[in-house]
Design an enzyme around this catalytic site. Structure first.
Site, short mmCIF file in Angstrom:
data_model
loop_
_atom_site.label_atom_id
_atom_site.label_comp_id
_atom_site.label_asym_id
_atom_site.label_seq_id
_atom_site.Cartn_x
_atom_site.Cartn_y
_atom_site.Cartn_z
CE LYS A 22 37.53 48.27 -48.02
NZ LYS A 22 36.76 48.00 -46.91
CG ASN A 23 33.12 48.48 -49.85
OD1 ASN A 23 33.71 48.09 -48.75
ND2 ASN A 23 33.05 49.51 -50.49
NE ARG A 92 30.67 50.96 -40.04
CZ ARG A 92 30.34 51.51 -39.06
NH1 ARG A 92 30.58 51.80 -37.82
NH2 ARG A 92 28.64 51.83 -38.98
CB CYS A 116 38.49 54.69 -42.98
SG CYS A 116 39.49 53.82 -44.09
NE ARG A 121 32.42 54.74 -41.28
CZ ARG A 121 33.23 53.77 -41.86
NH1 ARG A 121 34.68 53.70 -41.67
NH2 ARG A 121 32.90 53.25 -42.90
CG ASP A 307 33.54 54.33 -50.31
OD1 ASP A 307 33.76 54.78 -49.46
OD2 ASP A 307 33.39 53.12 -50.45
CB VAL A 329 27.27 59.44 -46.80
CG1 VAL A 329 27.27 58.42 -46.08
CG2 VAL A 329 26.36 59.09 -48.18
NE ARG A 401 41.46 48.73 -43.50
CZ ARG A 401 40.73 49.95 -43.32
NH1 ARG A 401 40.96 51.07 -43.05
NH2 ARG A 401 39.44 49.46 -43.02
#
Length: 421
Positions: A22-23, A92, A116, A121, A307, A329, A401
């Site tokens: 996904k990323n 995002r 999310c 952020r 994650d 993070v 998602r």
């Protein structure tokens, strides 16, 4: 909102094929706006975040088809430069529209990005870096107004104050069609950034320093078309491996890259699992033993991924011993799942320092819980697998998602899970 009904399940066992990342896929989709020629991207996961990104591409004028796991993009006729909040607010990664539209057309009005609820952020790193390239940026009415001071962005030195994957990707995309040379310092070395670099270079970009914290971009006048394969999803891989360890199972993940999960594999070994890796696979075997508590600190790549800290918390909940999980993070911004786990019988708490301290129990009790983000909801699904009684997890839209057919893959490994929409 839909829910998963999870009944007590046996240890996960078997082979499972990992989907595309996904990323990694999302930046490639937005970067395809830079080219006026056809671009084909394969191994794209069929998830709702990808669909939301495609909606943005179509809104600005690109022709996009999505068949199977292949996306074809023709952005020749891109003309729209305003992308409304109702589109960008769904994910995002929509912040990457800024770099793509500035690079291609020199101006854009982009709605604030969504995603999310993970605490603070901000996109300040993106804005600061784009200004270094000669962009004039302001906020008005929920839109980020971006304008090149000159006709095109101008190459410059950009040094991020802290590491940022999406920030690095945004500046890479913006700088490709700029005038001159851009040097990005303290760039993210994450595999998703490397995937983007290779994609852009395949289209004719000149980016050097792949896989390092210093990336140099020589601006070009235009990009060609081309084809690229999305890398495997390291977060899906990690989720399934951790689920296997928590359920005392034996699972082999296929079509994955062990090199992307070194820190996670180390944590699983410390938790008592036996892990074997090879070309395109990772095999985890617990020997039917209860996991041992393992403390971790989630941080920027190549450290343990933020994650995956939520689902690793679940492993520690049913492990023998005490553990501390720290997210360097997001600090306390990624702990919404903890209260839900406590309601299922977990002995854990979030300290003022943001650390999650856990004392392991034999099993969870189940119950009705709700997910609030992609990874937190995944952790609750895994918690259901290690519960004594039935668990209901509300939040299928979160899973959709970020995971392609997660419950189908779990069922193939022996999980007793059913979806209700």
């Amino acid at each position: 909102m839909g829910y998963f009904l999870i009944k007590p399940s046996p240890p996960l066992h078997g082979d499972v094929t990992i989907s595309g990342s996904k990323n990694a896929a999302l930046p490639l989709l937005f970067a395809s706006l830079l080219s006026t020629k056809p671009v084909t991207i394969t191994n794209v996961p069929r998830i709702s975040d990808v669909t939301s990104a495609i909606d943005i591409l179509r809104y600005v004028g690109a022709k996009v088809s999505f068949h199977g796991n292949t996306v074809s993009v023709n952005a020749r006729d891109v003309v729209a430069t305003t992308v409304p909040l109702e589109l960008t607010g769904k994910l995002r990664a929509s912040v990457l529209t800024m770099g793509a539209m500035l690079g291609r057309l020199g101006h854009a009005d982009v709605g604030l990005c969504g995603g999310c609820p993970l605490g603070d952020r901000p996109i300040d790193l993106h804005i600061e870096a784009l200004k270094e390239l000669g962009a004039n940026i302001s906020l008005a009415g929920g839109l980020v107004r971006c304008r090149c001071v000159k006709d095109r962005l101008i190459g410059s030195r950009v040094k991020f104050r802290r590491e940022t994957i999406t920030g690095t990707e945004n500046i890479l995309i913006a700088a490709v069609l700029s005038i001159g040379v851009t040097v990005i310092e303290n760039a993210s070395t994450a595999p998703e950034v490397t995937c983007l670099v290779r994609f852009l270079n395949n289209l004719g970009a000149r980016i050097h320093g792949e896989g390092t914290s210093v990336l140099t971009v020589e601006g070009v006048d235009q990009l060609a078309g081309g084809h690229h394969v999305v890398i495997p999803d390291r977060i899906e891989t990690g989720t399934l491996l951790i689920a296997a360890a928590a359920t005392r199972g034996r699972v082999r993940c296929l079509n994955c890259d062990p090199g992307h999960l070194s820190a996670e594999i180390d944590a699983l070994i410390r938790a008592g699992a036996s892990v074997r890796t090879g070309n395109g696979f990772i095999e985890l075997d617990t020997g039917g033993r209860r996991p041992q508590a393992a403390s971790i600190a989630a941080d920027d790549y190549p450290s343990f991924s933020t994650d995956l800290q939520a689902v690793f918390n679940v492993l520690n909940v049913v492990a023998e011993g005490e553990s501390i999980v720290t997210d360097l993070v997001y600090k306390t911004g990624r702990c919404l799942h903890v209260d839900e786990l406590v309601g299922m019988g977990a002995l854990m708490r979030v300290g003022e320092d943001g650390r999650v301290r856990t004392s392991g129990v034999d099993c969870l009790l189940g119950g009705s819980v709700r997910g609030y983000d992609i990874r937190g909801t995944a952790s609750l699904v895994v918690a259901g697998l290690v519960s004594k009684y039935v668990t209901t997890v509300v939040g299928t839209t979160h899973i959709d998602r970020g995971y392609e057919k997660l419950e189908t893959k779990l069922i193939s490994l022996g999980a007793n899970i059913e979806r209700f929409n």
